[in-house]
Design a protein around this motif. Structure first.
Motif, short mmCIF file in Angstrom:
data_model
loop_
_atom_site.label_atom_id
_atom_site.label_comp_id
_atom_site.label_asym_id
_atom_site.label_seq_id
_atom_site.Cartn_x
_atom_site.Cartn_y
_atom_site.Cartn_z
N ASP A 55 -27.14 13.97 98.90
CA ASP A 55 -27.37 15.28 99.49
C ASP A 55 -26.18 16.20 99.27
N GLU A 56 -24.99 15.64 99.35
CA GLU A 56 -23.78 16.45 99.13
C GLU A 56 -23.72 16.93 97.68
N LEU A 57 -24.10 16.08 96.75
CA LEU A 57 -24.13 16.47 95.33
C LEU A 57 -25.22 17.52 95.09
N LEU A 58 -26.39 17.32 95.68
CA LEU A 58 -27.47 18.31 95.56
C LEU A 58 -27.03 19.65 96.14
N GLU A 59 -26.36 19.61 97.28
CA GLU A 59 -25.90 20.85 97.90
C GLU A 59 -24.88 21.57 97.01
N ALA A 60 -23.98 20.81 96.40
CA ALA A 60 -23.00 21.42 95.49
C ALA A 60 -23.70 22.05 94.29
N ALA A 61 -24.72 21.37 93.77
CA ALA A 61 -25.49 21.91 92.63
C ALA A 61 -26.22 23.18 93.06
N LEU A 62 -26.81 23.15 94.24
CA LEU A 62 -27.52 24.33 94.74
C LEU A 62 -26.57 25.50 94.93
N HIS A 63 -25.40 25.24 95.49
CA HIS A 63 -24.42 26.32 95.67
C HIS A 63 -24.01 26.90 94.31
N ALA A 64 -23.82 26.04 93.33
CA ALA A 64 -23.41 26.51 92.00
C ALA A 64 -24.49 27.42 91.40
N VAL A 65 -25.74 27.00 91.51
CA VAL A 65 -26.85 27.79 90.97
C VAL A 65 -27.01 29.08 91.77
N ALA A 66 -26.95 28.98 93.10
CA ALA A 66 -27.11 30.17 93.94
C ALA A 66 -25.99 31.17 93.67
N ASP A 67 -24.76 30.67 93.56
CA ASP A 67 -23.64 31.58 93.28
C ASP A 67 -23.83 32.29 91.95
N ALA A 114 -36.53 21.63 97.36
CA ALA A 114 -35.89 20.44 97.93
C ALA A 114 -35.38 20.72 99.35
N ALA A 115 -35.04 21.97 99.62
CA ALA A 115 -34.54 22.34 100.95
C ALA A 115 -35.60 22.20 102.03
N LEU A 116 -36.87 22.14 101.64
CA LEU A 116 -37.94 21.94 102.62
C LEU A 116 -37.75 20.63 103.37
N ARG A 117 -37.26 19.62 102.68
CA ARG A 117 -37.09 18.30 103.27
C ARG A 117 -35.64 17.93 103.56
N ARG A 118 -34.72 18.74 103.07
CA ARG A 118 -33.30 18.46 103.26
C ARG A 118 -32.64 19.65 103.94
N PRO A 119 -32.52 19.61 105.25
CA PRO A 119 -31.96 20.74 105.99
C PRO A 119 -30.57 21.17 105.52
N GLY A 120 -29.78 20.27 104.99
CA GLY A 120 -28.45 20.61 104.52
C GLY A 120 -28.46 21.58 103.35
N LEU A 121 -29.58 21.71 102.68
CA LEU A 121 -29.69 22.60 101.53
C LEU A 121 -30.17 24.00 101.91
N ARG A 122 -30.64 24.16 103.12
CA ARG A 122 -31.30 25.42 103.49
C ARG A 122 -30.40 26.64 103.46
N ALA A 124 -27.75 27.30 101.66
CA ALA A 124 -27.47 27.72 100.28
C ALA A 124 -28.72 28.27 99.61
N SER A 125 -29.87 27.70 99.91
CA SER A 125 -31.08 28.16 99.24
C SER A 125 -31.56 29.50 99.74
N THR A 126 -31.13 29.92 100.91
CA THR A 126 -31.53 31.23 101.40
C THR A 126 -30.57 32.35 100.96
N ALA A 127 -29.46 31.98 100.32
CA ALA A 127 -28.50 32.99 99.87
C ALA A 127 -29.13 33.97 98.89
N TRP A 128 -29.97 33.48 98.01
CA TRP A 128 -30.65 34.34 97.03
C TRP A 128 -31.53 35.37 97.73
N ASP A 129 -32.36 34.90 98.67
CA ASP A 129 -33.24 35.83 99.38
C ASP A 129 -32.46 36.85 100.18
N ALA A 130 -31.40 36.41 100.83
CA ALA A 130 -30.57 37.34 101.62
C ALA A 130 -29.97 38.41 100.72
#
Length: 191
Positions: A55-67, A114-122, A124-130
Motif C-alpha cells: 500500500d505504501e508503494l502504491l501510494e507513492a506511485a499514485l502521488h508521483a502520477v498525481a503530482d 484502487a482507492a475505492l478499496r484502499r483508503p490510504g490512496l484516497r 492522493a487520488s482526489t488531488a487531481w479532482d481538487a
C-alpha cells in the motif's frame, strides 16, 4: 575486507518510477515488491527498505502520477489566453491527455479505482479532482466547476476505454452546452 556500500540517492525515486511502469503495463494488481525491484534493477530488499508494504508503494506511485498530472494541469491552465473559448481548450486538453499522455492518464485512473478499496490512496487520488475544480473555478462558478470536473473526468475515462482515437469534436459540444448553460444561469441571476 568488505566492499564499500554504494550510495544510490535516486533509488527510491527509481523504485516509484518502476512501480508506475508496472501499473501502466499490467494494472495495480500486478505490482509487487519483486516486480518493482526487477523493473528498477535494484535488490528486492531495497523495495521493502523504502516501502514497508505494498500500500505504501502504491501510494507513492499514485502521488508521483498525481503530482505529474497536476503539474500538467497547472501548465495547461497557465497557458490559457484570457477570453479563450473554454470548450475548445478543454476539448483539446482532453484529446492531449487521452493520446499524448495516455499512459499517465491510464495509470491515474487505475490508481483512482484502487482507492475505492484502499483508503490510504484516497487523499492522493482526489488531488487531481481538487485541482481541476480549482482551475475551472477561475472561469465558472463553484457549482459549475464541480460539475465540469465530473464531466471532464467522465469524458477522459470514456476516451481512454474507447476503441477509436478521440478528437476535439467528440468533447467540444457537451462541454460547450454545460458552459453555455452556466452563462445563461449567470445572466438570469442564478436561477
Amino acid at each position: 575486507m568488505a566492499s564499500p556500500r554504494r550510495r544510490d540517492p535516486d533509488r527510491r525515486a527509481r523504485i516509484v518510477a518502476a512501480a508506475v511502469e508496472v501499473i501502466a503495463e499490467s494494472g495495480p494488481q500486478a505490482l509487487t515488491h519483486r516486480a518493482a525491484a526487477l523493473r528498477a534493477d535494484v535488490p528486492l530488499g531495497s523495495t521493502t527498505y523504502h516501502f514497508a508494504d505494498l500500500d505504501e508503494l502504491l501510494e507513492a506511485a499514485l502521488h508521483a502520477v498525481a503530482d505529474r498530472n497536476v503539474a500538467r494541469l497547472r501548465q495547461w491552465a497557465g497557458s490559457l489566453i484570457p477570453g479563450a473559448d473554454l470548450a475548445v481548450e478543454l476539448a483539446d486538453f482532453l484529446v492531449d491527455l487521452a493520446t499524448k499522455h495516455r499512459t499517465s492518464s491510464v495509470v491515474a485512473y487505475e490508481l483512482y479505482s484502487a482507492a475505492l478499496r484502499r483508503p490510504g490512496l484516497r487523499a492522493a487520488s482526489t488531488a487531481w479532482d481538487a485541482m481541476l475544480t480549482e482551475v475551472f473555478s477561475t472561469h465558472v462558478d463553484g457549482t459549475v466547476a464541480t460539475a465540469l470536473t465530473a464531466m471532464f473526468d467522465g469524458l477522459l475515462h470514456q476516451a481512454l476505454v474507447s476503441p477509436t482515437r478521440p478528437v476535439r469534436a467528440t468533447f467540444e459540444d457537451p462541454l460547450r452546452r454545460v458552459l453555455v448553460a452556466e452563462r445563461r444561469l449567470g445572466c438570469d441571476g442564478g436561477g
